[in-house]
Design a protein around this motif. Structure first.
Motif, PDB file in Angstrom:
ATOM      1  N   TRP A   1      41.391  27.975  51.398  1.00 20.33           N
ATOM      2  CA  TRP A   1      41.271  27.844  49.948  1.00 20.33           C
ATOM      3  C   TRP A   1      40.106  26.938  49.539  1.00 20.33           C
ATOM      4  O   TRP A   1      39.743  26.899  48.375  1.00 20.33           O
ATOM      5  CB  TRP A   1      42.569  27.305  49.363  1.00 20.33           C
TER       6      TRP A   1
ATOM      7  N   LEU B   1      42.550  34.679  44.521  1.00 24.83           N
ATOM      8  CA  LEU B   1      41.791  33.799  45.407  1.00 24.83           C
ATOM      9  C   LEU B   1      41.146  34.662  46.493  1.00 24.83           C
ATOM     10  O   LEU B   1      41.805  35.113  47.417  1.00 24.83           O
ATOM     11  CB  LEU B   1      42.701  32.752  46.046  1.00 24.83           C
ATOM     12  N   PHE B   2      39.843  34.912  46.360  1.00 23.36           N
ATOM     13  CA  PHE B   2      39.145  35.805  47.270  1.00 23.36           C
ATOM     14  C   PHE B   2      38.635  35.032  48.479  1.00 23.36           C
ATOM     15  O   PHE B   2      37.890  34.064  48.347  1.00 23.36           O
ATOM     16  CB  PHE B   2      38.000  36.519  46.553  1.00 23.36           C
TER      17      PHE B   2
ATOM     18  N   GLU C   1      46.874  36.167  45.096  1.00 22.25           N
ATOM     19  CA  GLU C   1      46.265  36.924  44.001  1.00 22.25           C
ATOM     20  C   GLU C   1      45.232  36.078  43.271  1.00 22.25           C
ATOM     21  O   GLU C   1      45.500  34.955  42.843  1.00 22.25           O
ATOM     22  CB  GLU C   1      47.353  37.394  43.025  1.00 22.25           C
TER      23      GLU C   1
ATOM     24  N   ASP D   1      39.918  40.849  38.349  1.00 20.71           N
ATOM     25  CA  ASP D   1      41.376  40.854  38.196  1.00 20.71           C
ATOM     26  C   ASP D   1      41.779  41.983  37.264  1.00 20.71           C
ATOM     27  O   ASP D   1      41.770  41.858  36.063  1.00 20.71           O
ATOM     28  CB  ASP D   1      41.861  39.516  37.636  1.00 20.71           C
TER      29      ASP D   1
ATOM     30  N   THR E   1      47.089  43.233  44.798  1.00 17.40           N
ATOM     31  CA  THR E   1      46.006  42.615  45.543  1.00 17.40           C
ATOM     32  C   THR E   1      44.806  43.542  45.665  1.00 17.40           C
ATOM     33  O   THR E   1      44.945  44.753  45.680  1.00 17.40           O
ATOM     34  CB  THR E   1      46.474  42.214  46.948  1.00 17.40           C
TER      35      THR E   1
ATOM     36  N   ASP F   1      41.818  39.337  48.114  1.00 24.71           N
ATOM     37  CA  ASP F   1      42.847  38.370  47.716  1.00 24.71           C
ATOM     38  C   ASP F   1      44.220  38.851  48.182  1.00 24.71           C
ATOM     39  O   ASP F   1      45.204  38.797  47.467  1.00 24.71           O
ATOM     40  CB  ASP F   1      42.820  38.096  46.210  1.00 24.71           C
TER      41      ASP F   1
END
Length: 288
Positions: A99, A88-89, A86, A113, A118, A82
């Motif tokens: 995305w 969103l892998f 942050e 998380d 990151t 990510d």
């Protein structure tokens, strides 16, 4: 210590992989590296050099098949991170419309998380979990001689739309004032308009660009020490020559093991945490 796990989808590769280096797992081919430990960025480069990419696992069945071949005490780099946004892998380098991609993950509860900036994803024993890039680098890779990572960006980049650039000296630049991004997202934004984060060539060009930017504002450039702390290079662009850097007095610390990205400030350069949100400068990539 992490090792990298490399894979590829042969029909999408532009470089033919050497299948003698891979093993077939299910319907795809993978390369499992246990001997050489390196940073995520260096692993990204190594996989490309053998015609592959850091692995993205497609489903639970494939995960279980791969897991049987791994050392349960070891974490293996995968292709997801990510770095751009942050939480969103996605795979690297980032793609337009990335995305909407749906990547398989199998995080333990809460492991995706940690609240530490990151992350890059590792496959560890039975679980696929994320570890902070900062911790992994600083604790385990400070003394490692990692090679410069590069990829053939020109083969994947769109042609630059020069309407979005201004000519400064003999080259074209896009100075982004409105949108502040972290270094990785700025890298992606420049690629999407057919450019790259700017690599200033000399002091004359530096002064001309400085005349166009806002006073007391930091702008991301294309130089960083992501591969090896304290050594500033043009990753992932791959130029062999040492980049032009004009340090702000007292800011360069060759003993600082942090991995930083360079900004332009008032005709000088200094390093900042790559996760910070700042305006940025792109240069047009024009092939003769």
């Amino acid at each position: 210590m992490e090792a990298q796990l490399a894979t590829f989808e042969a029909k999408k590769r532009k470089n033919n992989p050497d299948l003698e280096k891979y093993i077939k797992i299910g319907s795809r081919y993978f390369y499992i590296e246990n001997m050489n430990k390196m940073s995520w960025f260096a692993a990204h480069r190594v996989c490309r050099e053998i015609g592959g990419k850091l692995a993205t696992i497609k489903d639970e069945e494939e995960l279980e098949q791969i897991d049987r071949l791994l050392d349960f005490r070891t974490g293996y780099w995968l292709g997801l991170n990510d770095l751009v946004f942050e939480g969103l892998f996605q795979s690297w380098p980032p793609k337009a419309l990335a995305w909407i991609e749906d990547h398989f993950t199998n995080f333990p509860n809460g492991a995706s998380d940690y609240g530490h900036k990151t992350d890059c994803v590792v496959l560890s024993g039975m679980w696929n979990k994320s570890e902070t890039r900062v911790n992994v680098f600083e604790k385990r890779l400070q003394n490692m001689e990692a090679k410069l990572a590069a990829f053939e960006a020109s083969k994947r980049k769109p042609k630059p739309d020069l309407k979005k650039f201004i000519k400064i000296g003999s080259r074209y630049f896009h100075i982004e004032e409105m949108h502040k991004l972290n270094w990785y997202a700025a890298f992606k934004a420049c690629r999407e308009i057919g450019g790259r984060l700017a690599i200033i060539q000399n002091e004359e060009e530096l002064n001309k660009i400085n005349d166009r930017v806002e006073w007391l504002t930091n702008y991301w450039l294309g130089i960083n020490s992501l591969i090896e702390a304290g050594r500033y290079k043009t990753w992932p662009y791959g130029e062999k020559q040492r980049p032009f850097i004009k340090w702000l007095r007292g800011t360069f610390r060759d003993h600082d093991y942090g991995r930083k990205c360079l900004v332009l400030l008032e005709s000088k350069m200094l390093d900042r945490e790559c996760d910070e949100y700042r305006p940025f400068i792109c240069e047009a990539v024009i092939k003769e």
